[in-house]
Design a protein around this motif. Sequence first.
Motif, short mmCIF file in Angstrom:
data_model
loop_
_atom_site.label_atom_id
_atom_site.label_comp_id
_atom_site.label_asym_id
_atom_site.label_seq_id
_atom_site.Cartn_x
_atom_site.Cartn_y
_atom_site.Cartn_z
N ILE A 161 -19.64 32.71 46.37
CA ILE A 161 -18.53 33.54 45.89
C ILE A 161 -18.24 34.63 46.95
CG2 ILE A 161 -17.74 35.15 44.11
CD1 ILE A 161 -19.61 33.71 42.14
N THR A 162 -16.99 34.63 47.39
CA THR A 162 -16.57 35.69 48.33
C THR A 162 -15.91 36.81 47.53
OG1 THR A 162 -16.22 34.06 50.08
CG2 THR A 162 -15.14 36.23 50.34
N ILE A 163 -16.40 38.03 47.77
CA ILE A 163 -15.87 39.18 47.02
C ILE A 163 -14.90 39.94 47.94
CG2 ILE A 163 -16.45 41.23 45.69
CD1 ILE A 163 -19.33 40.11 45.55
N ASN A 164 -13.64 39.98 47.52
CA ASN A 164 -12.60 40.67 48.31
C ASN A 164 -12.09 41.91 47.56
OD1 ASN A 164 -12.33 38.84 50.57
ND2 ASN A 164 -11.53 37.36 49.06
N GLY A 165 -11.98 43.00 48.30
CA GLY A 165 -11.33 44.19 47.74
C GLY A 165 -9.84 44.15 48.05
N ASN A 166 -9.04 44.71 47.17
CA ASN A 166 -7.61 44.79 47.48
C ASN A 166 -7.27 46.17 48.01
OD1 ASN A 166 -7.76 46.20 45.13
ND2 ASN A 166 -6.06 45.16 44.08
N GLY A 167 -6.01 46.41 48.28
CA GLY A 167 -5.60 47.67 48.90
C GLY A 167 -4.55 48.41 48.07
N ASP A 168 -4.41 49.71 48.37
CA ASP A 168 -3.42 50.54 47.69
C ASP A 168 -2.87 51.55 48.71
OD1 ASP A 168 -1.84 51.65 45.72
OD2 ASP A 168 -3.43 52.92 44.90
N THR A 169 -1.66 51.96 48.47
CA THR A 169 -1.02 52.97 49.33
C THR A 169 -0.37 54.03 48.45
OG1 THR A 169 -0.57 51.36 51.08
CG2 THR A 169 0.73 53.39 51.11
N LYS A 170 -0.61 55.29 48.79
CA LYS A 170 0.04 56.40 48.10
C LYS A 170 0.55 57.40 49.14
CE LYS A 170 -2.79 56.21 43.85
NZ LYS A 170 -1.72 55.77 42.95
N GLU A 171 1.55 58.15 48.74
CA GLU A 171 2.08 59.20 49.62
C GLU A 171 1.32 60.49 49.36
OE1 GLU A 171 6.04 61.42 49.16
OE2 GLU A 171 6.55 59.88 50.65
N TYR A 172 1.06 61.22 50.42
CA TYR A 172 0.34 62.50 50.33
C TYR A 172 1.06 63.45 49.38
CZ TYR A 172 -1.39 67.10 51.77
OH TYR A 172 -1.92 68.37 51.78
N ASN A 173 0.27 64.08 48.49
CA ASN A 173 0.86 65.06 47.57
C ASN A 173 0.10 66.38 47.53
OD1 ASN A 173 -1.41 64.58 46.09
ND2 ASN A 173 -0.36 63.66 44.32
N GLY A 174 -0.87 66.51 48.42
CA GLY A 174 -1.62 67.75 48.48
C GLY A 174 -2.83 67.79 47.57
N ASN A 175 -2.99 66.83 46.73
CA ASN A 175 -4.11 66.78 45.79
C ASN A 175 -4.98 65.55 46.04
OD1 ASN A 175 -3.18 69.06 44.24
ND2 ASN A 175 -1.55 67.70 43.46
N PRO A 176 -6.21 65.55 45.55
CA PRO A 176 -7.04 64.32 45.63
C PRO A 176 -6.35 63.20 44.84
CG PRO A 176 -8.40 66.23 45.10
CD PRO A 176 -6.98 66.68 44.98
N GLN A 177 -6.34 62.01 45.46
CA GLN A 177 -5.74 60.84 44.81
C GLN A 177 -6.73 59.68 44.85
OE1 GLN A 177 -1.28 60.35 45.36
NE2 GLN A 177 -1.84 61.25 47.35
N PHE B 176 -7.54 51.95 51.14
CA PHE B 176 -6.65 52.95 50.54
C PHE B 176 -5.98 53.71 51.68
CE2 PHE B 176 -6.42 57.09 47.86
CZ PHE B 176 -5.13 56.80 47.47
N GLU B 177 -4.66 53.65 51.71
CA GLU B 177 -3.92 54.38 52.73
C GLU B 177 -3.10 55.48 52.07
OE1 GLU B 177 -0.75 53.73 56.41
OE2 GLU B 177 -1.14 52.09 55.00
N ILE B 178 -3.26 56.72 52.59
CA ILE B 178 -2.41 57.84 52.15
C ILE B 178 -1.43 58.12 53.29
CG2 ILE B 178 -2.32 60.26 51.47
CD1 ILE B 178 -5.08 59.98 50.30
N THR B 179 -0.16 57.94 53.00
CA THR B 179 0.88 58.10 54.03
C THR B 179 1.43 59.53 54.02
OG1 THR B 179 2.60 57.36 52.50
CG2 THR B 179 1.54 55.68 53.86
N LYS B 180 2.02 59.89 55.13
CA LYS B 180 2.58 61.22 55.26
C LYS B 180 3.75 61.43 54.31
CE LYS B 180 1.31 62.24 60.06
NZ LYS B 180 1.79 62.74 61.37
N HIS B 181 3.84 62.68 53.83
CA HIS B 181 4.97 63.09 52.99
C HIS B 181 6.05 63.70 53.88
CE1 HIS B 181 7.05 64.63 49.45
NE2 HIS B 181 7.07 65.83 50.00
N ALA B 182 7.26 63.25 53.70
CA ALA B 182 8.36 63.72 54.56
C ALA B 182 9.00 64.97 53.97
CB ALA B 182 9.41 62.62 54.72
#
Length: 358
Positions: free
Chosen positions: A14-30, A94-100
Amino acid sequence: TPVTFEITKHAITITINGNGDTKEYNGNPQTSETTVTPSCSDDLFDASKFSYTGATTITETNVGSYSEAIDITKASYNDDNLNVTFEAGTPVTFEITKHAITITINGNGDTKEYNGNPQTSETTVTPSCSDDLFDASKFSYTGATTITETNVGSYSEAIDITKASYNDDNLNVTFVAGTDVTFEITKHAITITINGNGDTKEYNGNPQTSETEVTPECSDSLFDASKFSYTGATTITETNVGNYSEEIDITKAAYNDANLEVTFVAGTPVEFEITKKAVTITINGSSDSKVYNGSAQTSETEVTPECSDSLFDASKFSYTGATTITETNVGNYSEEIDITKAAYNDANLEVTFVAGTP
């Protein structure tokens, strides 16, 4: 020996794979909304029997790319019939992208009154942004924020967005040039009083012109008399005795300095006095002689004015005193000159009469 039958475990991977998520920076822990997913091509594989107690989410605040490696020691599979081998596949990511945000840079303005020296505006630039994540303390600007000028005028310094910066890697900042830095130097107000001077001449029978001029007066330190001009009348021409004046015409005054707001005030007028010329007239009586005839006889005599001054005109002289003598008997008779009976018809002369020969 009994009949025996052994069923051995079936091996699967069994191969265990993690998936990914992306959120935009909001100044708080996410926290990422992620899971791990088991993958196996064997027909006996049943995903519902799989469990994983390792980390399946990532919590971060700042912009960046984060990952959580699969920990196969935290995996289990609930089926004793299978010999399971776990393999770590792709990690949880997990990618946190810059807030414009957009920051508008506005310059403010300043106004000073002209003082003859270079002056520097007390101005700054101010960043403006409606985004909650904006923090003015992180903004800096190395462009020109002040203007130095001397003369009256309206000056400006455009915003140079290439000189702006914002110290926060979590934000994707766009700078926009707003209002310019502005500096206005206004005119300095002064009041100049224009005074005429005076002149006095003695009557000479001819037209005479006063040796007069006008003089500007102002107590302000910025006043420079060399910049003043006046095209009105500064002299007076008259002939007869009298007091004459020429009023100051402020519409004929000018001051050559665009930095000053000048108000002209008419002071004393130009004045010219022509004074009387003093002359002395000696009044002499003539004489007559007649031979006695026994009757009253009247002398054929008169009075004559004498004066060496060139302005003297005998036709303007008159005398109402006695100019003849009436007697009968032989003798020498005389009539003294009465200077109170003498007159001279010229208001331009100050006449002194002197009694000469009777």
